[in-house]
Design a protein around this motif. Structure first.
Motif, PDB file in Angstrom:
ATOM      1  N   VAL A 150       0.743  -1.024   0.051  1.00 18.35           N
ATOM      2  CA  VAL A 150       0.309  -0.190  -0.112  1.00 18.35           C
ATOM      3  C   VAL A 150       0.888   1.341   0.139  1.00 18.35           C
ATOM      4  CG1 VAL A 150      -1.536   1.879   1.467  1.00 18.35           C
ATOM      5  CG2 VAL A 150      -2.219  -1.477   1.113  1.00 18.35           C
ATOM      6  N   LEU A 151       0.571   1.805  -1.251  1.00 18.79           N
ATOM      7  CA  LEU A 151       1.307   3.406  -1.433  1.00 18.79           C
ATOM      8  C   LEU A 151       1.559   4.584  -0.308  1.00 18.79           C
ATOM      9  CD1 LEU A 151       3.163   5.364  -2.978  1.00 18.79           C
ATOM     10  CD2 LEU A 151       1.257   5.728  -3.407  1.00 18.79           C
ATOM     11  N   GLN A 152       2.551   4.327   0.847  1.00 14.92           N
ATOM     12  CA  GLN A 152       2.818   5.858   1.393  1.00 14.92           C
ATOM     13  C   GLN A 152       2.818   7.166   0.647  1.00 14.92           C
ATOM     14  OE1 GLN A 152       1.047   6.302   4.433  1.00 14.92           O
ATOM     15  NE2 GLN A 152       1.086   3.063   3.812  1.00 14.92           N
ATOM     16  N   ASN A 153       4.055   7.187   0.105  1.00 17.19           N
ATOM     17  CA  ASN A 153       4.989   7.748  -0.978  1.00 17.19           C
ATOM     18  C   ASN A 153       5.496   7.309  -2.026  1.00 17.19           C
ATOM     19  OD1 ASN A 153       7.257   7.887  -0.332  1.00 17.19           O
ATOM     20  ND2 ASN A 153       6.460   8.807   1.587  1.00 17.19           N
ATOM     21  N   ILE A 154       5.606   7.955  -3.538  1.00 15.17           N
ATOM     22  CA  ILE A 154       6.386   7.159  -4.523  1.00 15.17           C
ATOM     23  C   ILE A 154       7.731   7.491  -3.877  1.00 15.17           C
ATOM     24  CG2 ILE A 154       6.881   8.167  -7.050  1.00 15.17           C
ATOM     25  CD1 ILE A 154       3.994   9.316  -7.096  1.00 15.17           C
ATOM     26  N   SER A 155       8.008   8.331  -3.227  1.00 18.76           N
ATOM     27  CA  SER A 155       9.399   8.174  -3.022  1.00 18.76           C
ATOM     28  C   SER A 155       9.598   7.196  -2.735  1.00 18.76           C
ATOM     29  CB  SER A 155      10.201   9.757  -1.652  1.00 18.76           C
ATOM     30  OG  SER A 155      10.416  10.691  -2.324  1.00 18.76           O
ATOM     31  N   ASP A 156       8.673   6.283  -1.364  1.00 16.13           N
ATOM     32  CA  ASP A 156       9.145   5.431  -1.139  1.00 16.13           C
ATOM     33  C   ASP A 156       9.419   3.989  -2.056  1.00 16.13           C
ATOM     34  OD1 ASP A 156       8.795   5.946   1.573  1.00 16.13           O
ATOM     35  OD2 ASP A 156       7.007   4.768   2.064  1.00 16.13           O
ATOM     36  N   LEU A 157       8.922   3.990  -3.265  1.00 21.51           N
ATOM     37  CA  LEU A 157       8.624   2.578  -3.748  1.00 21.51           C
ATOM     38  C   LEU A 157       9.811   3.524  -4.722  1.00 21.51           C
ATOM     39  CD1 LEU A 157       5.443   2.784  -5.782  1.00 21.51           C
ATOM     40  CD2 LEU A 157       5.736   1.300  -4.118  1.00 21.51           C
ATOM     41  N   ILE A 158      10.806   4.690  -5.488  1.00 27.59           N
ATOM     42  CA  ILE A 158      12.177   4.776  -5.536  1.00 27.59           C
ATOM     43  C   ILE A 158      12.290   4.110  -4.816  1.00 27.59           C
ATOM     44  CG2 ILE A 158      13.429   6.935  -6.319  1.00 27.59           C
ATOM     45  CD1 ILE A 158      10.958   8.053  -6.769  1.00 27.59           C
ATOM     46  N   ALA A 159      13.110   4.616  -3.601  1.00 25.14           N
ATOM     47  CA  ALA A 159      13.981   3.761  -2.757  1.00 25.14           C
ATOM     48  C   ALA A 159      14.284   1.857  -2.984  1.00 25.14           C
ATOM     49  CB  ALA A 159      13.550   4.159  -1.613  1.00 25.14           C
ATOM     50  N   PHE A 160      13.432   1.802  -2.918  1.00 29.44           N
ATOM     51  CA  PHE A 160      12.434   0.306  -3.235  1.00 29.44           C
ATOM     52  C   PHE A 160      13.440  -0.195  -4.602  1.00 29.44           C
ATOM     53  CE2 PHE A 160       8.437   0.314  -0.232  1.00 29.44           C
ATOM     54  CZ  PHE A 160       9.655  -0.249   1.229  1.00 29.44           C
ATOM     55  N   ALA A 161      12.986   0.448  -5.404  1.00 33.04           N
ATOM     56  CA  ALA A 161      13.428   0.055  -6.882  1.00 33.04           C
ATOM     57  C   ALA A 161      15.651  -0.050  -6.795  1.00 33.04           C
ATOM     58  CB  ALA A 161      12.521   0.693  -7.708  1.00 33.04           C
ATOM     59  N   LEU A 162      16.073   1.471  -5.875  1.00 34.42           N
ATOM     60  CA  LEU A 162      16.841   1.483  -6.413  1.00 34.42           C
ATOM     61  C   LEU A 162      17.824   0.191  -5.182  1.00 34.42           C
ATOM     62  CD1 LEU A 162      16.794   5.375  -5.511  1.00 34.42           C
ATOM     63  CD2 LEU A 162      17.645   4.314  -7.730  1.00 34.42           C
ATOM     64  N   GLN A 163      17.114   0.159  -4.293  1.00 33.32           N
ATOM     65  CA  GLN A 163      17.466  -1.262  -3.418  1.00 33.32           C
ATOM     66  C   GLN A 163      17.692  -2.281  -4.641  1.00 33.32           C
ATOM     67  OE1 GLN A 163      14.906  -1.706   0.189  1.00 33.32           O
ATOM     68  NE2 GLN A 163      15.917   0.398   0.671  1.00 33.32           N
ATOM     69  N   ASP A 164      16.516  -2.381  -5.350  1.00 32.28           N
ATOM     70  CA  ASP A 164      16.311  -4.032  -5.656  1.00 32.28           C
ATOM     71  C   ASP A 164      17.851  -3.852  -7.210  1.00 32.28           C
ATOM     72  OD1 ASP A 164      14.177  -4.727  -5.238  1.00 32.28           O
ATOM     73  OD2 ASP A 164      13.119  -3.630  -6.836  1.00 32.28           O
ATOM     74  N   VAL A 165      17.842  -2.941  -7.127  1.00 33.44           N
ATOM     75  CA  VAL A 165      19.648  -3.018  -8.114  1.00 33.44           C
ATOM     76  C   VAL A 165      20.925  -2.680  -7.770  1.00 33.44           C
ATOM     77  CG1 VAL A 165      18.376  -1.662 -10.706  1.00 33.44           C
ATOM     78  CG2 VAL A 165      19.068  -0.352  -8.747  1.00 33.44           C
ATOM     79  N   ARG A 166      20.307  -2.451  -6.354  1.00 39.93           N
ATOM     80  CA  ARG A 166      21.477  -2.492  -5.572  1.00 39.93           C
ATOM     81  C   ARG A 166      22.561  -1.224  -5.728  1.00 39.93           C
ATOM     82  NH1 ARG A 166      19.458  -6.075  -4.631  1.00 39.93           N
ATOM     83  NH2 ARG A 166      20.536  -8.430  -3.798  1.00 39.93           N
ATOM     84  N   SER A 167      21.992   0.159  -5.710  1.00 37.74           N
ATOM     85  CA  SER A 167      22.568   1.426  -5.735  1.00 37.74           C
ATOM     86  C   SER A 167      22.543   2.300  -4.397  1.00 37.74           C
ATOM     87  CB  SER A 167      21.091   2.437  -6.741  1.00 37.74           C
ATOM     88  OG  SER A 167      22.132   3.320  -7.129  1.00 37.74           O
TER      89      SER A 167
END
Length: 728
Positions: free
Chosen positions: A180-197
């Motif tokens: 469940v979305l809290q803010n788009i920044s959270d999703l960006i952070a998750f995506a950056l974690q996925d690519v080990r950035s």
């Protein structure tokens, strides 16, 4: 567009905490990872000097930020390849249709290419070259569930990562992944974690500002929270303002939510003088293209495609034409050789035949006594196991599960269904059932497609709520249009369970709720009521805020709504004339089509999505939604009331086959067969070749199976009108 110059705002996110960027003339100094870095502007480009005296020269500000000293985009590209390559689409892709519209500003047309992600990548490159100074480009990618929006964006991201040389931006794809979305920044952070950035969100915005990364928000229509969709829009507005420069955004979702009209209303940051807006509509392949594609797949031939219960699946607008389902069908040719009549919807049909095949595999491997009798137990086991898995994923707001936890769920599902001496063997085999696939995270498993997850979660919800339980995912999750669509079809095929579910909803929805329980029970209850078609649904919805309300079939009598805010009301192909809207109902967006029939008490929406487009003009909305008497169809055909009602039911009948044996038909089918005008209408449909009729022994009783023509709206058919009314 000429490259942007470097600014302190670009560099500040890369400076160590507690330090700042020092500016002296055309030079910048900052501390990064404990080392001092100096950047001097030259003609052309920049010179970057590190603390050890090493000097690197770059031709543009973007090249400085992309370098290993700052973002290290080459490493992110390599990680993207590792992450996305296992999901690569091999062979010839399903031939989807596409249409590009330039809404605001000029730009290139979409190139015709047999590989849609190649075409998307080429379009983005051409678009970037013509971008305005300080301009932001947005591309809306819309289409129905299962049409391949996610796949196209993911494959384009993989293509760019594999060929990355700094000349074109990478694509970062973000999605809710069950959360469940809290803010788009959270999703960006998750995506950056996925690519080990190690990038932060603010650093990513600097890269977007210089056109180094394209942000693709997948399933933007699903990004909402308990406050509705406001958080998603406000978050996007904030990012667009922060990234203004040479940023490009891709928004993938349904047209109902990401239509150009809604974009203009909600994106306050959009500047029509310098920003550009385009839309790419992805559609199903036409039946001929789908057949040609299937014939190239192993195990398929013209004989199989011409079987009597297979052929009508591949007609225009069929669910089977969506790439996901075509892919499933392509892998399971043997499943369709049985030539059995489909269930009430394609997804349930495919699940049934795939479950039957999985049960046979258990029989072959384990060789239990009484193999035929055991096969039924294995079918029950596979279903219960996948329902438990779907519940676990929903309650943890995740789309993947660790294999160790999967083994535990497989063991729990076997309790009471299978002998103890078979459990270990069954659990080991359960990891490989056709419904599951390896996740991008090592050691994790997910459903092969989100709609399979929704199917089994719907089954679990019907059972658990009907038995008096309120699962955690019902108390806190969100149910969007696709989930409600699947739930309606599942409920339609499980009439007794759906009736118990609806009874439990009536009881529980009257109790006060501090979470999302009442909202979710309300939308699920509407879907269940439409599926079971009771004489009186006796369902009262009051004092809740609903993100999406979907009517998968005609609404029965007894649904009342009061003091309720509805963000999106999906009424395409639905009959809402029996729904009572009382005081205090607010509808933000209403979606209709030519088959929609509306309630006389329904309030006017703020935004209307209709077959010709989207409008927020109150006068235009009023003209479109002018009262329709239920008998006069388009073209002036003045139908008698009884015939209009029956033809409307048939027009909205969404099953592949209607069983004429009333005891075998589903609730909506029984309402058709039991109508007093049915014999005359049936005869006329046969004579005018508007229905396909097959005879088959089913459930021990001889029965005829009917498949109605999907490309004809019966209420607008002049020939049918003449036959049934005797008009000349």
């Amino acid at each position: 567009m000429p490259p942007l110059k470097l600014s302190p705002n670009d560099l500040a996110p890369f400076a160590d905490l507690g330090t700042s960027v020092e500016v002296e003339g055309a030079s910048f100094r900052l501390t990064r990872n404990g080392s001092r870095i100096q950047i001097e502007q030259h003609d052309p480009g920049y010179a970057v000097t590190t603390s050890d005296g090493t000097v690197q020269r770059h031709l543009s500000a973007g090249a400085v930020l992309a370098d290993t000293v700052f973002a290290d985009l080459p490493r992110i590209a390599r990680n993207q390849v590792i992450l996305l390559a296992p999901q690569r689409i091999g062979g010839r892709p399903v031939p989807v249709s596409s249409k590009m519209n330039l809404i605001v500003g000029s730009g290139p047309a979409l190139l015709s290419d047999g590989v849609p992600w190649n075409a998307l990548s080429l379009w983005l490159s051409a678009q970037q070259k013509s971008q305005s100074v300080e301009g932001t480009d947005l591309l809306l990618i819309d289409g129905p569930a299962g049409v391949g929006k996610t796949t196209i964006v993911r494959e384009a991201a993989l293509l760019r990562a594999e060929n990355y040389d700094g000349s074109v931006p990478l694509i970062l794809q973000i999605a809710s992944r069950g959360r469940v979305l809290q803010n788009i920044s959270d999703l960006i952070a998750f995506a950056l974690q996925d690519v080990r950035s190690n990038l932060t969100v603010s650093q990513l915005i600097s890269l977007m500002r210089h056109g180094l990364i394209v942000l693709a928000i997948d399933g933007f229509d699903e990004l909402s929270d308990p406050n509705g969709f406001e958080t998603a829009w406000s978050g996007l507005n904030s990012i667009i303002n922060s990234a203004r420069g040479a940023a490009t955004f891709l928004l993938a979702g349904r047209e109902t939510f990401v239509s150009t009209e809604i974009i203009r209303r909600q994106l306050k940051s959009f500047d029509t003088n310098r920003d550009r807006l385009a839309s790419l509509s992805i559609g199903d392949p036409d039946p001929v293209a789908a057949r040609d594609w299937l014939l190239l797949q192993e195990g398929w031939d013209n004989e199989l495609l011409s079987r009597e219960f297979v052929e009508p699946i591949f007609v225009e607008d069929s669910y089977a034409l969506r790439p996901f389902f075509l892919g499933v069908i392509a892998r399971e040719p043997v499943a369709l050789t049985s030539n059995q009549p489909p269930a009430s919807d394609l997804l349930s049909y495919l699940v049934d035949v795939m479950t039957e095949r999985e049960a046979q595999k258990f029989v072959e491997i384990l060789d239990p006594p009484n193999g035929r009798e055991s096969a039924r137990k294995y079918e029950d086991y596979v279903g219960r196991y996948l329902e438990e898995l779907a519940r676990d994923l929903a309650e943890n707001q995740s789309e993947a599960i660790a294999e160790d936890a999967l083994d535990l769920l497989a063991t729990v599902a076997a309790d009471g269904l299978l002998p103890d001496d078979q459990v270990a063997s069954v659990v080991q085999r359960a990891r490989t059932v056709v419904f599951l696939a390896n996740d991008q995270r090592a050691g994790h498993v997910r459903f092969a497609h989100e709609q399979l997850l929704q199917h089994f979660l719907s089954r679990e919800a019907l059972r658990s709520v009907g038995e008096g339980e309120t699962p955690r995912y019902v108390r806190r999750n969100l149910f969007g249009r696709e989930a409600l669509e699947v739930f309606g079809h599942v409920a339609r095929g499980r009439e007794e369970e759906a009736a118990r579910f609806l009874s439990a909803v009536r009881t529980n929805i009257a109790k006060p709720s501090r979470d999302r329980t009442n909202t979710n029970l309300a939308v699920l209850g509407v879907a269940a009521a439409c599926a079971t078609a009771p004489e009186n649904a006796n369902l009262r919805i009051q004092g809740v805020g609903i993100n999406e309300l979907h009517f998968p079939f005609a609404a029965p009598c007894g649904i009342t709504i009061r003091d309720t805010t509805i963000s999106v009301l999906h009424a395409a192909s639905a009959d809402l004339r029996n729904v009572t809207f009382e005081d205090g109902v607010y509808i933000a967006t209403l979606e209709i089509d030519r088959r929609t029939r509306l309630s006389a008490s329904m309030p006017s929406p703020q935004i209307l999505v209709h077959p010709s487009g989207t409008t927020a003009d109150p006068r235009e909305i009023g003209d479109i939604l002018a009262p329709w008497d239920g008998m006069k169809a388009k073209g002036g055909l003045d139908w008698p009331e009884g015939l209009a009602e029956l033809l409307g039911r048939i027009d909205r009948y969404r099953t592949f086959w209607l069983r004429t044996n009333i005891d075998d038909a589903d609730p909506q089918g029984r309402r058709i067969i039991s109508h007093p005008d049915w014999p005359a209408v049936y005869e006329a449909l046969r004579n005018l070749d508007l229905v396909t009729v097959k005879s088959r022994q089913a459930s021990g009783v001889g029965s005829e199976f009917l498949h109605f023509r999907q490309n004809v709206i019966l209420l607008e058919c002049v020939d049918l009108y003449k036959v049934l009314t005797g008009a000349l």
